[in-house]
Design an enzyme around this catalytic site. Structure first.
Site, PDB file in Angstrom:
ATOM      1  N   HIS A  29      -0.066   1.882 -13.124  1.00 14.56           N
ATOM      2  CA  HIS A  29       0.568   0.715 -13.720  1.00 14.56           C
ATOM      3  C   HIS A  29       2.042   1.027 -13.917  1.00 14.56           C
ATOM      4  O   HIS A  29       2.375   2.094 -14.455  1.00 14.56           O
ATOM      5  CB  HIS A  29      -0.097   0.379 -15.061  1.00 14.56           C
ATOM      6  CG  HIS A  29       0.479  -0.808 -15.751  1.00 14.56           C
ATOM      7  ND1 HIS A  29       0.211  -2.096 -15.332  1.00 14.56           N
ATOM      8  CD2 HIS A  29       1.317  -0.919 -16.814  1.00 14.56           C
ATOM      9  CE1 HIS A  29       0.867  -2.943 -16.124  1.00 14.56           C
ATOM     10  NE2 HIS A  29       1.537  -2.251 -17.027  1.00 14.56           N
ATOM     11  N   GLY A  32       0.778  -1.229   0.000  1.00 13.43           N
ATOM     12  CA  GLY A  32       0.000   0.000   0.000  1.00 13.43           C
ATOM     13  C   GLY A  32       0.810   1.279   0.000  1.00 13.43           C
ATOM     14  O   GLY A  32       0.336   2.319   0.451  1.00 13.43           O
TER      15      GLY A  32
HETATM   16  C1  GRF Z   1       3.691  -0.815  -7.553  1.00 16.31           C
HETATM   17  O1  GRF Z   1       4.799  -1.072  -8.385  1.00 16.31           O
HETATM   18  C2  GRF Z   1       2.516  -0.397  -8.412  1.00 16.31           C
HETATM   19  O2  GRF Z   1       2.919   0.207  -9.624  1.00 16.31           O
HETATM   20  C3  GRF Z   1       1.829  -1.688  -8.711  1.00 16.31           C
HETATM   21  O3  GRF Z   1       1.932  -2.417  -7.489  1.00 16.31           O
HETATM   22  C4  GRF Z   1       3.229  -2.135  -6.910  1.00 16.31           C
HETATM   23  C5  GRF Z   1       3.123  -2.079  -5.400  1.00 16.31           C
HETATM   24  O4  GRF Z   1       2.346  -0.971  -5.064  1.00 16.31           O
HETATM   25  N1  GRF Z   1       0.472  -1.450  -9.132  1.00 16.31           N
HETATM   26  P1  GRF Z   1       2.021  -0.572  -3.512  1.00 16.31           P
HETATM   27  O5  GRF Z   1       3.346  -0.383  -2.803  1.00 16.31           O
HETATM   28  O6  GRF Z   1       1.240  -1.724  -2.915  1.00 16.31           O
HETATM   29  O7  GRF Z   1       1.240   0.684  -3.638  1.00 16.31           O
END
Ligand code: GRF
Length: 199
Positions: free
Chosen positions: A110, A13
């Site tokens: 993304h 998150g």
């Molecule tokens: C990130 O690289 C994001 O681009 C992808 O999920 C990964 C982890 O995101 N959608 P987060 O740390 O859980 O926000």
């Protein structure tokens, strides 16, 4: 009128944290709910620490019945009455019915320069292709996976020693800058694309 934002996560998150922390002062939106499909998602504790209500809709009991999972998700979302949904590290593929229901009100981040590298393993694919630059994209969610209108992109140069892991680590801070910048405009009704660069 302050826009109500629900954020869907599956893991740590970090993008959710950036979004929540950005929604202060004269920002036109406020977070109202963080939902995870994984009860063990680390982002749930972070959301609670930031004072944002959380909910879990575990996808596993629903098996392959995506519609049933989404019906449970929809109930939780309906109770929170969001104006905007932000997918932030949310790793479930949504059905066309769900994306249609939230058309024009749902964003995703993304980790590639869409339309390049839709789907998974984006950093490895950019490296394998010998690309000189990489980045991330925030887009409106449509029925086409990672295919909706682009609302912002952030770019960085790929270095000679980069690996998928180093690239992901260097890209994440750009994600944390891009998504809040896009959300602020989007919540104000402005779809002018945001362009950031670490080059
Ligand atoms: C990130 O690289 C994001 O681009 C992808 O999920 C990964 C982890 O995101 N959608 P987060 O740390 O859980 O926000």
């Amino acid at each position: 009128m302050t826009k109500r934002v629900a954020i869907l996560i599956s893991g740590g998150g970090s993008n959710m944290v950036s979004l929540v922390k950005s929604m202060t002062g004269d920002h036109p939106a406020r977070p109202v709910l963080v939902v995870s499909n994984d009860p063990k998602a680390g982002g749930l504790d972070k959301a609670q620490a930031l004072g944002v209500p959380t909910a879990v809709v575990d996808h596993r009991p629903f098996g392959r019945d995506r519609a049933a999972f989404e019906a449970a998700l929809q109930k939780v979302l309906a109770d929170a009455r969001p104006d905007i949904i932000c997918l932030a590290g949310f790793m479930r593929i949504l059905t066309p019915e769900f994306t249609a229901r939230w058309a024009g009100r749902m964003l995703n981040i993304h980790p590639s320069l869409l339309p390049k590298y839709k789907g998974l393993h984006t950093h490895a694919r950019a490296l394998e292709a010998g690309d000189r630059e990489h980045g991330c994209t925030v887009h409106e969610v449509t029925a086409e996976l990672d295919g909706g209108p682009v609302l912002g992109q952030a770019r960085l140069d790929i270095g000679p020693d980069d690996t998928p892991d180093t690239l992901a680590a260097r890209l994440l801070p750009l994600e944390h800058a891009l998504y809040p910048a896009v959300l602020r405009r989007y919540a104000a009704g402005d779809r002018t694309p945001v362009s950031l660069s670490a080059k």
